[in-house]
Design a protein around this motif. Structure first.
Motif, mmCIF file in Angstrom:
data_model
loop_
_atom_site.group_PDB
_atom_site.id
_atom_site.type_symbol
_atom_site.label_atom_id
_atom_site.label_comp_id
_atom_site.label_asym_id
_atom_site.label_seq_id
_atom_site.Cartn_x
_atom_site.Cartn_y
_atom_site.Cartn_z
ATOM 1 N N ILE A 110 38.682 35.172 25.847
ATOM 2 C CA ILE A 110 39.256 36.478 25.566
ATOM 3 C C ILE A 110 39.691 36.518 24.110
ATOM 4 N N GLU A 111 39.719 37.715 23.561
ATOM 5 C CA GLU A 111 40.138 37.910 22.181
ATOM 6 C C GLU A 111 41.550 38.476 22.172
ATOM 7 N N ILE A 112 42.375 37.964 21.277
ATOM 8 C CA ILE A 112 43.747 38.429 21.166
ATOM 9 C C ILE A 112 43.973 38.930 19.751
ATOM 10 N N ILE A 113 44.476 40.142 19.644
ATOM 11 C CA ILE A 113 44.886 40.683 18.361
ATOM 12 C C ILE A 113 46.405 40.581 18.323
ATOM 13 N N PRO A 114 46.960 39.836 17.371
ATOM 14 C CA PRO A 114 48.410 39.625 17.328
ATOM 15 C C PRO A 114 49.206 40.923 17.247
ATOM 16 N N LYS A 115 50.402 40.863 17.809
ATOM 17 C CA LYS A 115 51.387 41.955 17.789
ATOM 18 C C LYS A 115 51.042 43.109 18.725
ATOM 19 N N LEU A 116 49.931 43.023 19.465
ATOM 20 C CA LEU A 116 49.562 44.068 20.422
ATOM 21 C C LEU A 116 49.531 43.478 21.823
ATOM 22 N N TRP A 117 50.039 44.217 22.794
ATOM 23 C CA TRP A 117 49.986 43.767 24.182
ATOM 24 C C TRP A 117 48.559 43.864 24.711
ATOM 25 N N HIS A 118 48.177 42.895 25.501
ATOM 26 C CA HIS A 118 46.892 42.851 26.202
ATOM 27 C C HIS A 118 47.193 42.561 27.665
ATOM 28 N N SER A 119 46.199 42.721 28.511
ATOM 29 C CA SER A 119 46.422 42.444 29.918
ATOM 30 C C SER A 119 45.157 41.885 30.568
ATOM 31 N N LEU A 120 45.364 40.920 31.450
ATOM 32 C CA LEU A 120 44.306 40.405 32.313
ATOM 33 C C LEU A 120 44.546 40.932 33.710
ATOM 34 N N TRP A 121 43.489 41.345 34.364
ATOM 35 C CA TRP A 121 43.554 41.872 35.724
ATOM 36 C C TRP A 121 43.060 40.775 36.662
ATOM 37 N N ILE A 122 43.929 40.304 37.531
ATOM 38 C CA ILE A 122 43.602 39.226 38.456
ATOM 39 C C ILE A 122 43.396 39.829 39.841
ATOM 40 N N THR A 123 42.227 39.586 40.437
ATOM 41 C CA THR A 123 41.945 40.052 41.794
ATOM 42 C C THR A 123 41.696 38.841 42.677
ATOM 43 N N VAL A 124 42.387 38.801 43.798
ATOM 44 C CA VAL A 124 42.212 37.735 44.786
ATOM 45 C C VAL A 124 41.671 38.379 46.057
ATOM 46 N N ASP A 125 40.485 37.953 46.473
ATOM 47 C CA ASP A 125 39.867 38.478 47.695
ATOM 48 C C ASP A 125 39.259 37.309 48.462
ATOM 49 N N THR A 126 39.990 36.825 49.449
ATOM 50 C CA THR A 126 39.506 35.672 50.219
ATOM 51 C C THR A 126 38.504 36.068 51.292
ATOM 52 N N LYS A 127 38.291 37.363 51.476
ATOM 53 C CA LYS A 127 37.339 37.867 52.484
ATOM 54 C C LYS A 127 37.681 37.339 53.883
ATOM 55 N N GLY A 128 38.973 37.004 54.063
ATOM 56 C CA GLY A 128 39.432 36.506 55.359
ATOM 57 C C GLY A 128 39.019 35.076 55.646
ATOM 58 N N GLU A 129 38.521 34.353 54.647
ATOM 59 C CA GLU A 129 38.000 32.998 54.862
ATOM 60 C C GLU A 129 39.043 31.891 54.719
ATOM 61 N N MET A 130 40.237 32.213 54.220
ATOM 62 C CA MET A 130 41.264 31.178 54.012
ATOM 63 C C MET A 130 42.340 31.302 55.085
ATOM 64 N N PRO A 131 42.833 30.153 55.569
ATOM 65 C CA PRO A 131 43.910 30.208 56.549
ATOM 66 C C PRO A 131 45.218 30.685 55.894
ATOM 67 N N ALA A 132 46.104 31.201 56.725
ATOM 68 C CA ALA A 132 47.411 31.635 56.222
ATOM 69 C C ALA A 132 48.132 30.460 55.573
ATOM 70 N N GLY A 133 48.886 30.751 54.535
ATOM 71 C CA GLY A 133 49.623 29.692 53.859
ATOM 72 C C GLY A 133 50.099 30.138 52.507
ATOM 73 N N ASN A 134 50.736 29.244 51.797
ATOM 74 C CA ASN A 134 51.194 29.490 50.443
ATOM 75 C C ASN A 134 50.218 28.844 49.461
ATOM 76 N N TYR A 135 49.764 29.614 48.490
ATOM 77 C CA TYR A 135 48.800 29.119 47.520
ATOM 78 C C TYR A 135 49.274 29.455 46.103
ATOM 79 N N ASN A 136 49.273 28.479 45.237
ATOM 80 C CA ASN A 136 49.561 28.715 43.831
ATOM 81 C C ASN A 136 48.288 29.104 43.115
ATOM 82 N N ILE A 137 48.441 29.989 42.129
ATOM 83 C CA ILE A 137 47.324 30.365 41.269
ATOM 84 C C ILE A 137 47.793 30.167 39.834
ATOM 85 N N ASP A 138 47.251 29.157 39.188
ATOM 86 C CA ASP A 138 47.582 28.895 37.783
ATOM 87 C C ASP A 138 46.452 29.414 36.911
ATOM 88 N N VAL A 139 46.804 30.301 35.965
ATOM 89 C CA VAL A 139 45.823 30.863 35.040
ATOM 90 C C VAL A 139 46.132 30.343 33.667
#
Length: 139
Positions: A110-139
């Motif tokens: 990604i490109e960052i221009i200093p002094k300006l806010w930017h944003s990343l859009w994170i989408t999580v879609d397990t399609k129902g394939e993961m069991p219930a639980g707590n999961y960390n997501i480190d970006v």
């Protein structure tokens, strides 16, 4: 660099003063698609610093195969509202760049221009394939 985890409902304008509550965890149902944002700004700029920086973006999580990261692009908006018959529920009434498009990140950079806010859009879609639980997501 300053970062904030934000709701998908927040609009991150380039010149924002982001006064929103940051969140550090969330929940979703088994077949639910979940989205959030990581807003960031590089606000330390010396005369010798470059005006653009490239950064690598990656995910470390048991859910990494279900996580998609996109860059929030901006579009020019000239007519923000009609001058008659409108209410006051507008984010902005002056023309400018508005966050709108979700752009694919090529080769994880990604490109960052200093002094300006930017944003990343994170989408999580397990399609129902993961069991219930707590999961960390480190970006």
């Amino acid at each position: 660099m300053k970062t904030l985890l934000l709701s998908s409902l927040v609009k991150v304008f380039k010149d924002s003063d982001l006064n929103f509550n940051e969140f550090t965890n969330a929940t979703c149902l088994k077949n639910e698609r979940f989205s959030y944002q990581i807003a960031y700004v590089y606000d330390k700029l010396a005369d010798r610093d470059a005006c653009k920086f490239d950064f690598k973006v990656s995910v470390d999580s048991p859910l990494k195969d279900y996580v998609k990261i996109r860059f929030v692009g901006n579009v020019p908006v000239e007519l923000t509202h009609y001058h008659h018959g409108h209410d006051d529920a507008y984010l902005r009434k002056r023309p400018g760049l508005f966050p709108d498009s979700l752009l694919e990140i090529k080769s994880g950079e990604i490109e960052i221009i200093p002094k300006l806010w930017h944003s990343l859009w994170i989408t999580v879609d397990t399609k129902g394939e993961m069991p219930a639980g707590n999961y960390n997501i480190d970006v």
